[in-house]
Design an enzyme around this catalytic site. Sequence first.
Site, mmCIF file in Angstrom:
data_model
loop_
_atom_site.group_PDB
_atom_site.id
_atom_site.type_symbol
_atom_site.label_atom_id
_atom_site.label_comp_id
_atom_site.label_asym_id
_atom_site.label_seq_id
_atom_site.Cartn_x
_atom_site.Cartn_y
_atom_site.Cartn_z
ATOM 1 N N GLY A 125 0.813 -1.213 0.000
ATOM 2 C CA GLY A 125 0.000 0.000 0.000
ATOM 3 C C GLY A 125 0.841 1.255 0.000
ATOM 4 N N GLY A 175 -0.271 8.274 3.236
ATOM 5 C CA GLY A 175 0.001 9.688 3.072
ATOM 6 C C GLY A 175 1.480 10.017 3.074
ATOM 7 N N PHE A 176 2.250 9.347 3.912
ATOM 8 C CA PHE A 176 3.629 9.754 4.068
ATOM 9 C C PHE A 176 4.630 8.691 3.656
ATOM 10 C CE2 PHE A 176 1.312 12.743 6.555
ATOM 11 C CZ PHE A 176 2.011 13.941 6.355
ATOM 12 N N VAL A 234 3.936 1.188 2.158
ATOM 13 C CA VAL A 234 3.758 0.162 3.182
ATOM 14 C C VAL A 234 4.109 -1.196 2.579
ATOM 15 C CG1 VAL A 234 2.157 -0.834 4.845
ATOM 16 C CG2 VAL A 234 1.889 1.534 4.148
ATOM 17 N N ASP A 270 -7.495 12.532 9.195
ATOM 18 C CA ASP A 270 -7.497 11.907 7.874
ATOM 19 C C ASP A 270 -8.236 10.579 7.919
ATOM 20 O OD1 ASP A 270 -7.052 11.743 5.174
ATOM 21 O OD2 ASP A 270 -5.003 10.995 5.352
#
Length: 840
Positions: free
Chosen positions: A533, A536-537, A540, A649
Amino acid sequence: MAWPAIIKYATVLLLLLLPPPCAADDRLVPGKPLSPGATIVSDGGSFALGFFSPTNSTPAKLYLGIWYNDIRRRTVVWVANRETPATNSSAGATFSSPPALSLTNSSNNLVLSDSDGRVLWTTDVTGAAPAAGNAAAVLLNTGNLVIRSPDGTALWQSFDHPADTFLPGMKIRIRYETRAGERLVSWKGPDDPSLGSFSFGVDPDTFLQVFLWNATRPIWRSGPWTGYFVAVKYRAITSVIVYLTIVNTQEEIYMTFSLSAGAAYTRHVLTHSGEFQLQTWNSSSSAWTFLWDWTRGAGECSRYSYCGPNGYCDYIELPATCKCLDGFEPASLEDWKGGRFSQGCRRKEALRCGDGFLALPGMKSPDKFVLVQNRTFQECAAECTRNCSCVAYAYANLSTSRTNGDVTRCLVWAGDLIDTEKIGNGDGTDTLYLRIAGFDAGTMRAKSNTLKTVLPAVLISVLLILAAIYLAWFKFKGKLSHWSRHKKLTLDDMSTSDELGERNLAQDFEFLSVRFEDIVTATRNFSEACKIGQGGFGKVYKAMLGGKEVAIKRLSKDSEQGTKEFSNEVILIAKLQHRNLVRLLGCSVEADEKILIYEYLANGSLDATLFDNSRKMLDWPTRFNIIKGVARGLLYLHQDSRLTIIHRDLKAANVLLDADMRPKIADFGMARIFNDNQKDANTHRVVGTYGYMAPEYAMEGVFSIKSDVYSFGVLLLEIVTGIKRSSVSSIIGSPNLIVYAWNMWKEGKTRDLADQSITDACLLDEVSLCSHVGLLCVQENPDDRPLMSSVVFTLENGSTTLPAPNNPGHYGQRSSDLEQIRDRTENSMNSLTLTNIEGR
Ligand SMILES: *[C@@H]1O[C@H](CO)[C@@H](O)[C@H](O)[C@H]1NC(C)=O
Ligand SMILES: *[C@@H]1O[C@H](CO)[C@@H](O)[C@H](O)[C@H]1NC(C)=O
Ligand SMILES: *[C@@H]1O[C@H](CO)[C@@H](O)[C@H](O)[C@H]1NC(C)=O
Ligand SMILES: *[C@@H]1O[C@H](CO)[C@@H](O)[C@H](O)[C@H]1NC(C)=O
Ligand SMILES: *[C@@H]1O[C@H](CO)[C@@H](O)[C@H](O)[C@H]1NC(C)=O
Ligand SMILES: *[C@@H]1O[C@H](CO)[C@@H](O)[C@H](O)[C@H]1NC(C)=O
Ligand SMILES: *[C@@H]1O[C@H](CO)[C@@H](O)[C@H](O)[C@H]1NC(C)=O
């Protein structure tokens, strides 16, 4: 607490300084007795069996024991003849013919006899006639001494006869039929292995908890188990993970633990002064490092019944203090103020039969409960409601049991409530339902019936609950001062600080600190094949670490706010534990690489499942459970945790599903501490995801817990409809999902909002309720939006008294808004997440 003060059984044995008379072997066979000076060493070299003499014993006393073989500081984990040492009786004489341990080949027993041939200790196994051939007593590398018959069956093992040490693989158990079980018993003193007054074992009355006793008096209690897998403990500096498990079989229930691969020697020990400690061996300092003390979690307050009847120890505040349960007041105000709590609390008002129950989440349930078997939650509630002498109940579904028997745990109480604690939400705690005078049973009825029969919620009970939440909120504010202490912690401080562990009784969580190169190996140098995945930062990855599947989040280097976001996330998640929050297992920081290690969740993110063709697997009960789970997780973030956290978020991609499709909120990187003197804050940097952001936040950069409520509302509508917030194509004539839902509501067609796959009429009532709540959450005016506490209450209990929603807030009403947002979106570095947007 320095360990040398606690354990000083460094033992010096002159005899052992003599060269061993024969080569070490791992077993004792008939005809070859073991004498002082010789040892048996386990195959693998971890443990040794032999004779030892504690330092200060005069006249010298000899004990048979097992200790760590390759640790210089003699640490005895088991003693055979605790009450019958061999003594060097006659003054001036030495052990002319010393004591010896032998294995008899007539009965396959170990016999320890002294110089005069008297039996000091024996395994005393009777029954089965010895099989042909020779038995052997083998010292295993786990520290277990086992008598094996020639056919390999274990006739006796030292693990079944524990001393003061609980080793990995050992069981602290109790048998259902006989109510008998082994207990750890402390030494009498640092150099005296004879039986001390402290013991530790499973409660023979309930089987559902463990106790530490001083003689017969309980001095500490674990609280009833809420699951068969209780806790995982982490520790950064040692990298030791302790897996503590409760196993329930038809015959017995036991507690056992295991360690992560490659962990240093780690043991639980019941010290002579009555502490139950977890210690790990530090080879560089040649000392036992104290990791955790089960019984001293919050100092005095955690002692058994310290706060008296109907009082409880509040761990959430520091220092932990005694308080009266709701509906009670101090029996003697003077004593209470003077710090004398033993008299406890009395009822302010006598109970009447129709009184309702207040839910107290995050509790260690009181002692002296009665277990009612084979009940659902509703039946459990009804059991207590209809019995006027029942003052409280608590329910757990021990569904991870290894057996197929009754996995329900319905506890009811009558009379005084003893030894209660408030720990805060998380695994290992109960929601205690407490009967309160004047509390309307309307709430109760709503609970005890299924959601399908929604009874009118009685206004006063709702008000009482809101009042309780309000009060909790104020109490909560007091906690922020503790945060300011923690805020100063750097990552390095955190991993060495015991403070985190000390505050959390039920789950002593600690970080796993992993070297960057190990992560490179585990993710095959961050190969695309391992990628699961993109958040946002950063990206993964899925990997195996320490034999466990984990999700590894590598923060993007070019993220300007990376460092800040990182420490924010680490520190926050370290403190937050809830079944609906993704658990952070560890981290790795090296140079400009910042890595977070999370638990791996088998079913991935909700958006993948919800908006995928495979969404057929999401039937309505599953969806409803997901909605309720996310709501509880968010409530925890907003109100029930030690801090007020605004996620900022929340979206379907940030809700992950475990193997049982239970939701967990992920990605707290953007969460931010909400100062207590602010109702809302103005941020210079808007982070979040277009479509889920509340209009006041997207447009003006103003955020509050109500902005999260908005995002939750959007998510809720998505789950109900199976339609993406931003998806326009599938909805003819509406600019977006919110407008669509709002129009359907106005036309009285909320049931039609349900995903096509849901047709059952009863379920449609729940759908309708959820849509209603969803629309309340996305109202334009933040003040109109409900708090998560009301949302959770409504979802759990149903309601017919919800207000009608006002206009929803959404951008795109004015075309200029939309353009503004689009511009911002295009400027952002990442299409999923808006970053670097200047607020007003
Ligand atoms: C027995 O006691 C005597 C005198 O107290 C002492 O000298 C001797 O070393 C002792 N023997 C052992 C084996 O401890
Ligand atoms: C006991 O074992 C020894 C050594 O193996 C053997 O010589 C002896 O006959 C055995 N005795 C019995 C009673 O089995
Ligand atoms: C254990 O009990 C003894 C005797 O009642 C008492 O003196 C001692 O203080 C107690 N110790 C603890 C730690 O409770
Ligand atoms: C082990 O001991 C060394 C030396 O005293 C110390 O620097 C280190 O922090 C210790 N490790 C742990 C895990 O306590
Ligand atoms: C549990 O209760 C249900 C219904 O009340 C009954 O059918 C079942 O046999 C019970 N199971 C056990 C193990 O008592
Ligand atoms: C307990 O939980 C399991 C799995 O979540 C579920 O299948 C079972 O029906 C539950 N039992 C009760 C009595 O609630
Ligand atoms: C009510 O609860 C009390 C205390 O648990 C118990 O002794 C009594 O039998 C119960 N009565 C009924 C009718 O279940």
